[in-house]
Design a protein around this motif. Structure first.
Motif, PDB file in Angstrom:
ATOM      1  N   ASP A  40       6.224   9.865  16.935  1.00  0.00           N
ATOM      2  CA  ASP A  40       7.390   8.973  17.008  1.00  0.00           C
ATOM      3  C   ASP A  40       8.678   9.748  16.757  1.00  0.00           C
ATOM      4  O   ASP A  40       9.493   9.396  15.906  1.00  0.00           O
ATOM      5  N   GLU A  41       8.853  10.827  17.521  1.00  0.00           N
ATOM      6  CA  GLU A  41      10.033  11.678  17.425  1.00  0.00           C
ATOM      7  C   GLU A  41      10.729  11.729  18.778  1.00  0.00           C
ATOM      8  O   GLU A  41      10.099  12.005  19.791  1.00  0.00           O
ATOM      9  N   ALA A  42      12.045  11.468  18.777  1.00  0.00           N
ATOM     10  CA  ALA A  42      12.791  11.520  20.036  1.00  0.00           C
ATOM     11  C   ALA A  42      12.762  12.916  20.646  1.00  0.00           C
ATOM     12  O   ALA A  42      12.591  13.072  21.856  1.00  0.00           O
ATOM     13  N   ASP A  43      12.930  13.939  19.809  1.00  0.00           N
ATOM     14  CA  ASP A  43      12.938  15.315  20.307  1.00  0.00           C
ATOM     15  C   ASP A  43      12.001  16.174  19.475  1.00  0.00           C
ATOM     16  O   ASP A  43      12.115  16.211  18.239  1.00  0.00           O
ATOM     17  N   VAL A  44      11.092  16.861  20.148  1.00  0.00           N
ATOM     18  CA  VAL A  44      10.236  17.873  19.516  1.00  0.00           C
ATOM     19  C   VAL A  44      10.411  19.131  20.350  1.00  0.00           C
ATOM     20  O   VAL A  44       9.943  19.217  21.487  1.00  0.00           O
ATOM     21  N   TYR A  81      23.508  18.019  23.886  1.00  0.00           N
ATOM     22  CA  TYR A  81      22.189  17.979  24.501  1.00  0.00           C
ATOM     23  C   TYR A  81      21.745  16.537  24.721  1.00  0.00           C
ATOM     24  O   TYR A  81      22.142  15.630  23.982  1.00  0.00           O
ATOM     25  N   GLU A  82      20.929  16.341  25.746  1.00  0.00           N
ATOM     26  CA  GLU A  82      20.431  15.009  26.045  1.00  0.00           C
ATOM     27  C   GLU A  82      19.381  14.603  25.011  1.00  0.00           C
ATOM     28  O   GLU A  82      18.379  15.300  24.816  1.00  0.00           O
ATOM     29  N   ILE A  83      19.614  13.494  24.351  1.00  0.00           N
ATOM     30  CA  ILE A  83      18.682  13.007  23.341  1.00  0.00           C
ATOM     31  C   ILE A  83      17.376  12.602  24.021  1.00  0.00           C
ATOM     32  O   ILE A  83      17.369  11.922  25.045  1.00  0.00           O
ATOM     33  N   LEU A 116      17.705  19.582  27.110  1.00  0.00           N
ATOM     34  CA  LEU A 116      18.569  19.748  28.276  1.00  0.00           C
ATOM     35  C   LEU A 116      20.022  19.647  27.859  1.00  0.00           C
ATOM     36  O   LEU A 116      20.412  18.702  27.166  1.00  0.00           O
ATOM     37  N   PRO A 117      20.852  20.615  28.251  1.00  0.00           N
ATOM     38  CA  PRO A 117      22.275  20.538  27.913  1.00  0.00           C
ATOM     39  C   PRO A 117      22.946  19.372  28.623  1.00  0.00           C
ATOM     40  O   PRO A 117      22.583  19.010  29.747  1.00  0.00           O
ATOM     41  N   SER A 118      23.901  18.767  27.941  1.00  0.00           N
ATOM     42  CA  SER A 118      24.706  17.696  28.532  1.00  0.00           C
ATOM     43  C   SER A 118      26.168  18.093  28.379  1.00  0.00           C
ATOM     44  O   SER A 118      26.499  19.159  27.856  1.00  0.00           O
ATOM     45  N   ILE A 133      31.162  17.645  36.943  1.00  0.00           N
ATOM     46  CA  ILE A 133      31.644  18.263  35.713  1.00  0.00           C
ATOM     47  C   ILE A 133      30.512  18.213  34.695  1.00  0.00           C
ATOM     48  O   ILE A 133      29.987  17.153  34.378  1.00  0.00           O
ATOM     49  N   GLY A 134      30.132  19.371  34.197  1.00  0.00           N
ATOM     50  CA  GLY A 134      29.046  19.411  33.228  1.00  0.00           C
ATOM     51  C   GLY A 134      27.708  19.624  33.899  1.00  0.00           C
ATOM     52  O   GLY A 134      27.592  19.658  35.130  1.00  0.00           O
ATOM     53  N   PRO A 135      26.642  19.757  33.112  1.00  0.00           N
ATOM     54  CA  PRO A 135      25.300  20.008  33.658  1.00  0.00           C
ATOM     55  C   PRO A 135      24.814  18.859  34.533  1.00  0.00           C
ATOM     56  O   PRO A 135      25.044  17.683  34.233  1.00  0.00           O
ATOM     57  N   TYR A 136      24.146  19.216  35.613  1.00  0.00           N
ATOM     58  CA  TYR A 136      23.544  18.221  36.506  1.00  0.00           C
ATOM     59  C   TYR A 136      22.134  18.697  36.816  1.00  0.00           C
ATOM     60  O   TYR A 136      21.944  19.786  37.368  1.00  0.00           O
TER      61      TYR A 136
END
Length: 395
Positions: free
Chosen positions: A292-296, A268-270, A262-264, A217-220
């Motif tokens: 020092d950014e989790a997402d760019v 979205y996946e952090i 990436l979609p979760s 169920i959901g993105p894999y």
């Protein structure tokens, strides 16, 4: 505790609380009190003792100041003012969904309505005129956006497997581990997908993706390994553990390596949106780590009609989440330019909503409440739900 409801679930209380609605005038002078209770707005704790504009109580009613912080930043309402209509607070307008595709003259937005005749909103890029389209009339455009491989998006790679060894161009690329070859009892072995990306003078990047054929169920996304094949040597790209979105050679000999978020199952996946820059010597610097950014997130990665997300000088438009790798919030969220010297220039101060780069590298910012801004011209247009719903569908 104040939380945005979004009309779901329906409010529990069906009517207003009992109030004294007499026309008795207030005294010439009266006192109010600072609210002395624990207070949250949309999950953020408010220290009412230190707030410059605190919550107040008067005659058993709590009053919230209409400050930008409370209304806009925490409750995601729009504050508008004009001399004719005075103050307006706008929230809960959500007929316009994400961009579903584009052509030379228009952007197409997904619709949140259930009416099949009003499945997609078409917005003219020049006039911002909105018209309805049914889903069938734009199906080929939407399908193309979802499935077409964008330029610099890679192509199938000729990888040969011998037992547990994977070879590319006669070179040993990777040896599968026990976990890589584990089989699901009822579904069989992992499915292998190999993709190669042209890295210009740097060589080739090869992606190996392993997906168990499981009903989920959901993105894999499976398990992914990325390798740089350069001058007869193979090296693992340790910072990239998902399929790459684009690999873009630049005029100065450097190469962008970019992964879109990436979609979760719940968004979205952090930490999944990543950008690396490989210099002419093959050294890779991870922009997320440097800043020092989790997402760019580089804009334009998933637009198949955009020839190159990078400009003529190799610069990118990127959106930073405003969170560190450890999950701490900081004042860096927003849209930036990022050049090949890894220098940034800030253009906006918010990562909320959805930024979109069209085929001509034009930038649009879809905000909440059916509001879109042309980032280049700063032109802003908004529509109320009822305005969009009342529009007739010509198709």
């Amino acid at each position: 505790m104040i939380m945005p409801n979004g009309d779901y679930p329906p409010p529990i209380q069906e009517g207003p609380p009992e109030q004294d609605l007499s026309d008795k005038r207030n005294a010439a002078a009266f006192s109010v009190k600072r609210l002395n209770q624990r207070l949250w707005i949309n999950g953020t704790v408010i220290d009412n003792e230190t707030e410059p504009y605190p919550f107040l109580t008067f005659r058993d009613v709590v009053y919230m100041p209409l400050t930008w912080r409370y209304v806009h930043e925490l409750l995601h309402l729009e504050i508008r003012w004009d001399a004719d209509n005075g103050l307006t607070l706008v929230g809960g307008q959500n007929v316009m969904g994400p961009v579903a595709g584009e052509d030379d003259h228009a952007l197409y937005f997904s619709s949140m309505l259930l009416d099949p005749a009003k499945g997609v909103l078409k917005m003219d890029k020049s006039t911002y005129l909105m018209t309805w389209k049914n889903r069938e009339s734009v199906k080929s455009l939407v399908d193309h956006t979802r499935t077409a491989t964008p330029p610099y998006g890679g192509k199938p790679a000729d990888v040969i497997r011998k037992d547990r060894n994977l070879y590319y161009g006669g070179q040993l690329l990777y040896t599968l581990t026990d976990s890589d070859v584990w089989e699901a009892a009822d579904y069989g072995p992992p499915v292998h997908t190999y993709t190669e990306f042209d890295a210009g003078r740097q060589g080739v990047i090869v992606t190996v993706n392993l997906r168990l054929p499981l009903p989920v169920i959901g993105p894999y996304h499976g398990t992914t390994y990325n390798f740089l094949v350069r001058s007869g040597k193979v090296s693992r790209l340790e910072h990239f553990n998902s399929r790459l979105s684009r690999v873009i050679p630049n005029p100065d000999g450097s190469v962008w390596i970019a992964v879109d978020r990436l979609p979760s199952r719940h968004g979205y996946e952090i930490g999944s949106a990543r950008i690396g820059l490989m210099d002419p010597e093959g050294r890779i610097r991870l922009v997320n780590e440097l800043l020092d950014e989790a997402d760019v997130r580089a804009l334009g990665l998933q637009n198949p009609d955009l020839p190159n997300p990078a400009g003529a000088d190799g610069s990118l438009y990127v959106v930073m989440s405003g969170y560190t790798w450890e999950g701490e919030k900081k004042d860096t969220a927003g849209l930036y330019t990022l050049n090949t010297k890894l220098e940034t220039e800030r253009l906006t101060h918010s990562a909320a909503g959805d930024y979109y780069m069209d085929k001509n590298r034009g930038l649009y910012w879809l905000k909440g409440n059916n509001t879109i801004e042309n980032v280049m011209s700063h032109e802003i247009h908004s529509w109320f739900d009822y305005e969009l719903v009342r529009m007739d569908s010509p198709y």
